[in-house]
Structures are given as C-alpha cells and as structure tokens.
Design an enzyme around this catalytic site. Structure first.
Site, PDB file in Angstrom:
ATOM      1  N   GLU A  88       0.816  -1.211   0.000  1.00 52.11           N
ATOM      2  CA  GLU A  88       0.000   0.000   0.000  1.00 52.11           C
ATOM      3  C   GLU A  88       0.854   1.267   0.000  1.00 52.11           C
ATOM      4  OE1 GLU A  88      -4.071  -1.658   2.011  1.00 52.11           O
ATOM      5  OE2 GLU A  88      -2.384  -1.269   3.349  1.00 52.11           O
ATOM      6  N   GLU A 102      -3.946 -10.407   0.225  1.00 52.55           N
ATOM      7  CA  GLU A 102      -4.837 -10.305   1.372  1.00 52.55           C
ATOM      8  C   GLU A 102      -6.246 -10.652   0.896  1.00 52.55           C
ATOM      9  OE1 GLU A 102      -4.676  -6.577   3.484  1.00 52.55           O
ATOM     10  OE2 GLU A 102      -2.491  -6.463   3.311  1.00 52.55           O
TER      11      GLU A 102
END
Length: 1013
Positions: free
Chosen positions: A444, A515
């Site tokens: 991220e 994820e």
C-alpha cells in the site's frame, strides 16, 4: 541539546558508516557448533542483550550532550531490558493507527518534539578478540539511531526491521567498554513505515558483537541450477571477502554425510561449484534441508540448502515442476505483552499452530521478520512471501485520496535510494533461505519509478524467486510498467472477480491474493467460496488471509481485571479502534473459530460420495508433493448422535493430486433414522508440530434411507391426562393441561408464561428478534440496519383472536407488525400460536418485509429463560459456533454443553455462538427441566447470558454484564458473517433478503430425564 548531525529528516542519507548488507550468519569456532546453531556457543559471538541504562526524553531537544562519554554518571538512570519496545515498559504513548500517519504528513519532516530514548551499557571484551575485526549488529531498531562506543561517534542508521552492522574495531579494547545509543521515534523513514500496527519504538530485536579474522568471508550467496529435470542439482556458491581468504565448502545431507566439497582462494570475490545427483527436493510438505558448511581459517558457519525450483509456466505457479496452491496467512510480529519483541519460543509456537491448521504459506506483513524466524520456516516447511519494510498508506489519506496522492513518494526521485535500500537489505539478508519463494516490494505504497527500481534490482540480484508488488495493479492508476513483476496481486478481490480473471485468456500471469477474507471478529465467512474457485482454476495460486493474530495489548482495569486493549484505549490519536483485533487467533494464540474454518476449507484431503448406499467414496489428495501414506482414516456411523458402527482404514495410497476409491463396510447398519457417516483423517506418527493421531481433515455425509431398515419412530408425543382447560382473565388467556400451565397475553399478542409442574420456564414474555449485535464484518451494513430501525423494533398487535378446536387444541392468531420510531413498519405478518393437550406449543409466522429494506440480520424468537437455565443439548452442527457461510469446520452430532460454553469471547463483543442447521434443542436447568424446540426445517439457535443489547453496548469483553437469565434465540434464518470489514460485501446467497417467508417452531416444556431419549 545533543550535538549530532540532523540526519533524521534527509531521505538522501540513510546511514553513516553502516556496513553493506549481507546474508544472515554467525561464525563459530568449529563445525559441530556451527551445525548446532546456538549462537551463544560461538567464541566469536557476544550478546549485548540484557539490562541497559535508559533515559526517555519527550523530545530529542532534551537529550543531554555528552551522555555517551565514558565517565558519565548513570546511577540515577532507569534500567530497561534490551531487546524491548519502550512503550511496553511504560514510556511514551501506546498508539495504534492503521492508515493515518501519527504525525503531520510533511515529508521528509517530522515533529520537532521527536521523542528520544538513550541507552548506555558497559560490557567486557575478551582478550582473545585482540587482533580481530569487531562488529556490532543491531537486528532491529525503530526508527533510527546514533551509535557511540567509548565516547566516540561510530555511525547512524535507519530502516527499522532490517539489520544494521558497524565495524567498531577502532573504538573497542580488551576489558571494559561503554556503548551508547540514541534512538529517535520518528525520522523521514517513518513515512515509509506506516504499517497497520501499534507504533513501537526502541531496540526491539537482538544486539550482539561479532569477532572476525582480519581477512574473512563477508557474504555468501548460494545459487541453484537443475540439470536433466531434477536429476542433478548444481550449487554456485558466490563468496565475497574482506582481504584474501582460503575457503572450504562441504555440502552435507540430512545425516551429516558429505555429498560434495570444494575449495577456493578468494580475493574480494570468488565462486565454487558443487553438485549432487538426484537430490531430495525441499518443499513445505517435506522440507528436506541439506547443509552447506563454510570454513575460512578458524571460522565456521552453516547455511541451509533446500533444493527447489520456483517458476511460472503457462500462467501457473509451480514449485519443483508441480502446481502449488498457497494456503496462507498474513503475519505481523505481535506479542500481547512485548509488542514487536518476539521470543524464539513464541515464533515456534506460531509455526506449530499454523502447521496444525493446514497453513503452508505466510506473508511477512509488512516487513522482514526476525532472521531466526526464517530459519525456522526452512525447517518446519513454509512458503514465505518476504516483504520489504515499506508502507506509505498515509500519503493517500493525508490528501483525501486525491488522484495520485498515494504515489507521491514512489514517484519522487529524492526517495529512490530510500525505497531501494529496503529491498536491498531484505534480499541480501534472506537470500539463502529456501523458505523464501517470493520477494515483495512492500504494501500500500502506490506504484511508480521507485518501486520499479526496487523490482529491477531484485530481479537482477536473484533470478530464482518471483517478484511481487500489490501496488502494481490498474486499480491504483500509477505507472503502468509492470514488466518487472512475475504475478498479479490483489487485495480482497471478490469471488466473481477471481472467476473473471481466471477465465480471461488475456491474463497470462498467475493471480495471488496477498490479502483476502478479513478475519476480524466473528469471521471470516466466505472461505469456502474463495477456495471452490481457487481449486477450479490453475491460474489462481491461492492467497493469504488477513490476518494471523489479534494485536491486543494485555492490560488491566483499575480493579486488576485483565483485558486486551486496542486503539484509543490509551488516549492515542488518531487511532483505528479495534481494527487491530482482526486475527484468526487471540493475542495469546487461542484459535478463533475462523481458524478452525480455514483449517477445514484448505484441508489436504477432499472426499466425494460415489455411492453412499454401498459405502463407495472417492478421496482426492490435495497435497502437492506428499502421498497419503502418512495418513489413516477413522470412520463411524451415528444415529441421532449414538454410535452404530465404526472402523478404520490404515493404508491410503493416493499420490499427490491423485485420487483413490474407498469401500467402507457399512451395508449391514440398521437405523431408525437417517444415519450420519463421519470420516476423520489423522496422522500416523508424531511430528514436530502435532501429536500422533492429529486430525488433518474430516468429512461428513448423511446416508440414504435405503440402509435404514428399521422404521423411523414417530416424533409425536402421545397425549396423557385430562383435556386442555382454557379460561380468560382480562387480557390473559390461561391454558391448563395435565401438568402444565401457559399464559398468553392477548393485548401484547405473545406468550408470557410457560410452566410445567409449577416450574416456570420464561422470565419475560417471548418476543421477535431481528437485530443482532453487529459483528466487525457488519461495520458497513450496520449503519443501514440502524437507519432502517432494525435495532429498535417493537411489535404492534393489530388483532389477536383465539378459539378452541374440536381436537381440544387452542389456536391463537395474531396480526402484527414490527417497527421502530421514525420509520414505517419493517414487516407485517401473521403468527399462529397453538397448544395441544400434550402441552406442545406450535408457532407459525408468515411475514413480509417492507420493500427497499437492506437484508435482515436475522428473524426469529427470543425467549428469556430464568436463572439456573444452564444446560444446552441439541442435535445439529457443533461443537462450536456456525453460520450459513461459516460452517465447514463443524460436524453434525448430538452435543451437551453449558450455556457459557456456547459463548465465543471476542475482544470486541458482537454476535456469537449461533448454531446453524439445528434439528432440535433443549435448554434446561441442571435437573433437565426446560424447553424443547423442534422445527420442520433446520434452524439456528443460540443460548447466552448476554442479551443482544448488552453485546451491542459493550466495547470490550470485560465490560459485559453477565445476566443470571439465559437468552435463547431461535432463528428462522440469520445472514452470514462474511468478511466485509475490509473484504467484499456479503455474498448475495448468504443474505437474508427474502421478500416473504414462513417460520415454524414447536416448543414444549419437559423434564428431559423422564421424557427425553
């Protein structure tokens, strides 16, 4: 104020005098000690772990200049254990934040009030180290630090979770020495370390000294090549040295036998080739480790060698030529008392627990873990996605997620070296671990030229592994150049998206879910749906559930009650509340039911029915490399929970990815009701991670009625005694039978008393229930539910009429609606209550929700039973909680529990403990006096000492006020739990969104020791 160069706000300066990154190793004095790997037994290793003098300052401005000098009096300083995080020792602010930076987003600048911890320690250096080069190694310091030895400035380093090594030969001497370290909480590197975690500071990993010969091996890189398939493996051992050295290599097998050896004279750089024919290959199922012994002068060190090949062929991820599914979790370093300081045994316990639950992969989210942890992964057998210490999430939120905000640092040339440094130090440290199958460039942080530089360097340095970056996806709209990435990566992609990707011939790379299936609170509820698709398509390589453990901090209330704290509990701002409580296990590693669900969904054996009537089944071996020779099968047939027949199959012969037909000899079983076949697959031998007989997987089948030769018994209970007597007293309708009395309130439209032989079974009137205490995964739909009024319903009784029928039964019809203030009624319906002379209470509700509502959390009855109601017996799925989308880990049977055993203790209280697919249930006191519930269709139920209102109110489990009464929910249906706290919305088929429905239930007070079989 201390006089040091202000390096902590300059992304162009990452260190001063730090040694170049190298492979992790410790030199030993002999080969035996090197093979054993106990660092303290090396004469060239000296730990500096232990008690240090410590002083905390709220700002670096307060640090006294000269604290590092040899004569400085430290008698009034505190003592702090190293390694540790200083926040867990009572200093500074415990602070949890996920996305947002804890400081103003003004890179590279940090607040002037930058907390600082100063550490000082004296140590003795042995005379035998005279004439050697002396190094100090810090395995992890957050976030940056300055180093002095004997009053002399040595150097500076930043980058919290990779080692920093310094040559201190010019500053130390035999005998007593003093080392001083100043650690700052924030530096420009803080902008690259915005991971979802508690923000810890300090010397949190090991610190030690190494003594090296003047000329010595600096680095070793073990590269592999295979010839003739896997018949021959060659090692190219690249060596870097300080000075000129003679080295000898021995490649040893698991028994310590030398399979090849070599020698070289190295001046700066050199290499040696070794080879082995038909090597035993390493994989997570059979982690065969050879050992490479390196000898240089008096130094000996050992590297693990796992022969394995990692490739992508035709869009399919393969290890050793075999397609492999990654069944993984994301794992943070997290300890409930020590924060990010992780004891070795704690690491081992994590790996054992993962292995016991069929997990074969983890992603080191979002930084390299302790180097010893990777050594354990080599030995236990895990596939590791090793991730760089890099996350810039807060860059996006600081600008309100404006276009390009997340990419600000990765686009900026001034930050290129800071990005690259984090890839280099990770790869160099961990390059010799066979467990590492993939390098990940962080998390991220956007995607642009600085990431691409990391990836290109990594690919040039190590061609044997894949390169991963979840940021290299079109959804981030960053730099479109993804040529340096070997796979596609997604976070929380929906199941339909996976199918779409897998079916698209234009998508040529394998897809990895770095994820997925957010395991927060009561969840995740979509695991089976993901894995049905992952197994269906070769292009889908698996993924890692978010995440392994809850990050609660063990804390105590004022009266000493222990509890696990989360964001905001320490006054920390900004914080993300309980978003750190999102794991498959509790902080002290007790499995949540979500972990049990994952274990079964990713189990290595699948069973399909071929002909249940004849006992014919098909077993599919989902191991990638192992046969089923290490597994045996126990099977049994039960009728209503009672054992009817059992057996065992010792030899199972299916090859990896193969199948076998199985014939079970149960044709002679005679049952009154449809029997249930349960198969349990267990390990034949004890392993490092589980005892003999450990269950790997199970399967259940309801057998056909054709083998049930004995007629089924009638469910009806014959009437006894006198006819039913009915009388009305005002609004109360009183029904008297042989041994029971019921009272129905005609004004309120519900039953208010159920008594048998004078024993009252209701504490308050029966009511309808729609609301559930929101789960963490309900966090987004919760607002819609509240706006619709689901949390404040009451019943409006439009009409209530009763009559006594010819068969002596009584029927009561209620026209009603459910609603709350502000909104129109949520639903309208009709309920028919009936009572017969045997005391059986019938309940049938036909209901029609208002159009345009969000899907319902649940619908059913809630009965509040009096104190002393503690025993629960039921026939359905157990022994733990289950929901329509979270039920693969439960098995059908007859269960006897206490009410407290029905409760799942989530750190953030929420809906819990429901049992899906129940056929009957009895809730009673310890003498068996209670209520029996049956329905023509299976139903969900729960029994708890906590009301829905109480579970909704409390924010921590220790705040719950336990009632003496027992709250029994009898649900026609309940919506699934999903994983929408971070994952996709609840799958449509698991939503309770019927436009109309009908719910039936029978209730009877019983003394089960007299009446129940």
């Amino acid at each position: 104020m201390i006089s040091v160069p202000k390096l902590w706000e300059n992304p162009g300066i990452l260190h001063e005098n730090r040694e170049p990154a190298r492979a992790y190793y410790v030199p030993y004095g002999d080969a035996a000690a090197a093979s054993e790997g106990k660092r303290g037994r090396s004469p060239y290793y000296q730990t500096l772990n232990g008690s240090w003098s410590f002083r905390y300052h709220a700002s670096v401005k307060e640090v006294e200049d000269g604290f590092y000098r040899e004569g400085k009096d430290l008698s009034d300083w505190d003592k702090l254990l190293v390694p540790s995080c200083w926040q867990t020792s009572g200093y500074d602010q415990l602070h949890y934040t996920n996305v947002n930076y804890p400081i103003p987003c003004d890179p590279p600048y940090v607040p002037d009030a930058n907390p600082a911890g100063v550490y000082v320690r004296e140590f003795e250096m042995a005379e035998m180290w005279e004439g050697k080069e002396k190094y100090i190694v810090f395995e992890g310091v957050n976030s940056c630090f300055y180093l002095w030895v004997n009053g002399h400035y040595v150097g500076y380093s930043q980058g919290s979770r990779v080692p920093a090594e310094f040559n201190i030969s010019d500053y130390v001497r035999s005998g007593k020495n003093r080392i001083a370290v100043m650690v700052l909480k924030w530096c420009d590197g803080t902008y690259l370390e915005d991971q979802d975690l508690w923000r810890y500071t300090g010397i949190f990993r090991d610190v030690y000294l190494l003594a090296r010969d003047q000329s010595h091996v600096r680095d070793v890189f073990i590269k592999q090549e295979f010839k003739d398939g896997f018949d021959r493996a060659e090692l190219l051992v690249e060596v870097e040295s300080f000075g000129t050295v003679d080295i000898q290599l021995e490649l040893q097998d698991t028994a310590g036998h030398i399979v090849d050896s070599g020698a070289a004279h190295v001046d700066g750089k050199g290499s040696i080739r070794l080879a082995i024919d038909r090597p035993d290959l390493w994989n997570a199922e059979t982690p065969v480790l050879y050992r490479l012994l390196v000898t240089c002068g008096d130094e000996h060190f050992v590297f693990p060698v796992g022969f394995r090949q990692i490739k992508v062929e035709g869009g399919v991820f393969k290890i050793n030529g075999q397609p492999v599914k990654l069944k993984g979790v994301n794992r943070h370093d997290s300890h409930p008392e020590m924060g990010q300081t992780i004891p070795l045994q704690h690491m081992i316990d994590d790996l054992k627990l993962m292995k016991a639950h069929n997990i074969n992969t983890f992603r080191t989210s979002h930084y390299p873990n302790d180097p010893r942890f990777l050594g354990l992964c080599d030995e236990f057998g895990f596939y590791v996605i090793d991730e760089a210490d890099l996350e810039c999430h807060g860059m996006g939120s600081a600008l309100g997620w404006a276009e390009g905000a997340l990419h600000r640092l990765t686009k900026h040339p001034e930050w290129r070296e800071a990005f690259l440094d984090r890839a280099v130090r990770m790869v160099e440290r961990d390059k010799n671990h066979p467990a590492v199958i993939m390098w990940s460039m962080g998390n991220e942080s956007g995607y642009d030229v600085n990431h691409i530089a990391m990836q290109e360097w990594t690919r040039s340095r190590d061609t044997s592994r894949l390169v991963h970056n979840e940021g290299g996806t079109p959804s981030y709209k960053g730099n479109p150049n993804v040529e340096s990435l070997d796979l596609e990566s997604r976070m929380y992609a929906s199941v339909p998206y996976l199918e779409e990707y897998a079916a698209d011939p234009g998508q040529t790379k394998p897809l990895f879910l770095c994820e997925y299936s957010h395991a927060m609170g009561n969840g995740p509820g979509d695991l089976q749906d993901y894995w049905d698709v992952i197994y269906r398509y070769p292009k889908l390589m698996g993924g890692c559930v978010w995440e392994w453990c809850d990050h609660g901090i063990l804390t105590r209330t004022a009266d000493g009650t222990p509890y696990y704290a989360y964001g905001g509990d320490f006054g920390d701002k900004p914080n993300d509340g309980n978003f750190c409580i999102d794991g498959l296990v509790t902080p002290d590693r007790k499995p949540h039911t979500g972990l049990l669900e994952l274990k079964q969904v990713i189990a290595p054996i699948r069973v399909d029915a071929e002909n249940l009537e004849k006992g014919q089944l098909r077993l599919t071996n989902l191991y990638d490399f192992s046969s089923l020779s290490h597994v045996y099968l126990i099977w049994k047939i039960e009728e209503s929970g009672q054992l009817a027949k059992q057996g065992q199959v010792w030899e199972l012969t299916a090859a990896p990815h193969g199948s076998l037909s199985l014939q079970l000899p149960y044709d002679a079983v005679k049952c009154r009701k449809s029997p249930v076949l349960t198969l349990s697959f267990r390990t034949k031998e004890e392993t490092r991670w589980a005892p003999q007989g450990h269950e790997l997987a199970f399967a259940q089948f309801e057998l056909p009625s054709a083998i049930s030769a004995v007629p089924a018994e009638s469910a009806a209970i014959p009437a006894v005694g006198r006819p039913l007597s009915v009388s009305q007293d005002g609004t109360q309708l009183i029904l008297d039978g042989f041994d029971f009395r019921y009272v129905f309130d005609l004004y309120d439209g519900t039953i208010v008393s159920i008594a048998k032989n004078g024993v009252e079974m209701l504490a308050v009137p029966a009511a309808f229930s729609i609301w559930r205490a929101p789960t963490d995964n309900d966090m987004y739909v919760k607002k819609m539910w509240q706006e619709a009024g689901f949390d404040r319903i009451g019943m409006k009784n439009y009409a209530c009429n009763w009559k006594q029928k010819e068969n002596d039964s009584v029927e009561i019809k209620v026209q009603f609606s459910l609603g709350g203030h502000i909104n129109d009624p949520l639903l309208h319906g009709e309920t028919v209550w009936s009572v017969d002379s045997a005391g059986v209470i019938g309940h049938k509700t036909d209901a029609k929700p208002r159009q345009g509502l969000p899907y319902l959390p649940r619908f059913g009855l809630v009965l509040t039973m009096p104190p002393g109601t503690e025993e629960v017996e039921y026939y359905g799925y157990g022994p733990h909680e289950s929901y329509v989308d979270k039920r693969r880990s439960v098995r059908k049977g007859r269960y006897l529990l206490q009410v407290d055993e029905m409760f799942e203790d989530y750190i953030m209280p929420q809906e819990n403990g429901s049992r899906y697919g129940t056929e009957w249930a009895i809730i009673s006191n310890k003498l068996g006096m209670g209520l029996a519930f049956r329905a023509p269709q299976s139903f969900s139920f729960s029994a708890s000492h906590y009301s829905v209102e109480e579970l909704t109110r409390a924010t921590h489990s220790h705040e719950l006020a336990k009632a003496r009464e027992t709250f029994v929910h009898l649900d026609y249906k309940m919506s699934g739990v999903g994983s929408n706290s971070c994952g996709p919305e609840l799958i449509e088929k698991y939503r309770f969104n019927e436009s109309e429905f009908s719910f039936e239930m029978s209730i009877k007070p019983i003394f089960k020791e007299d009446e129940f079989f």
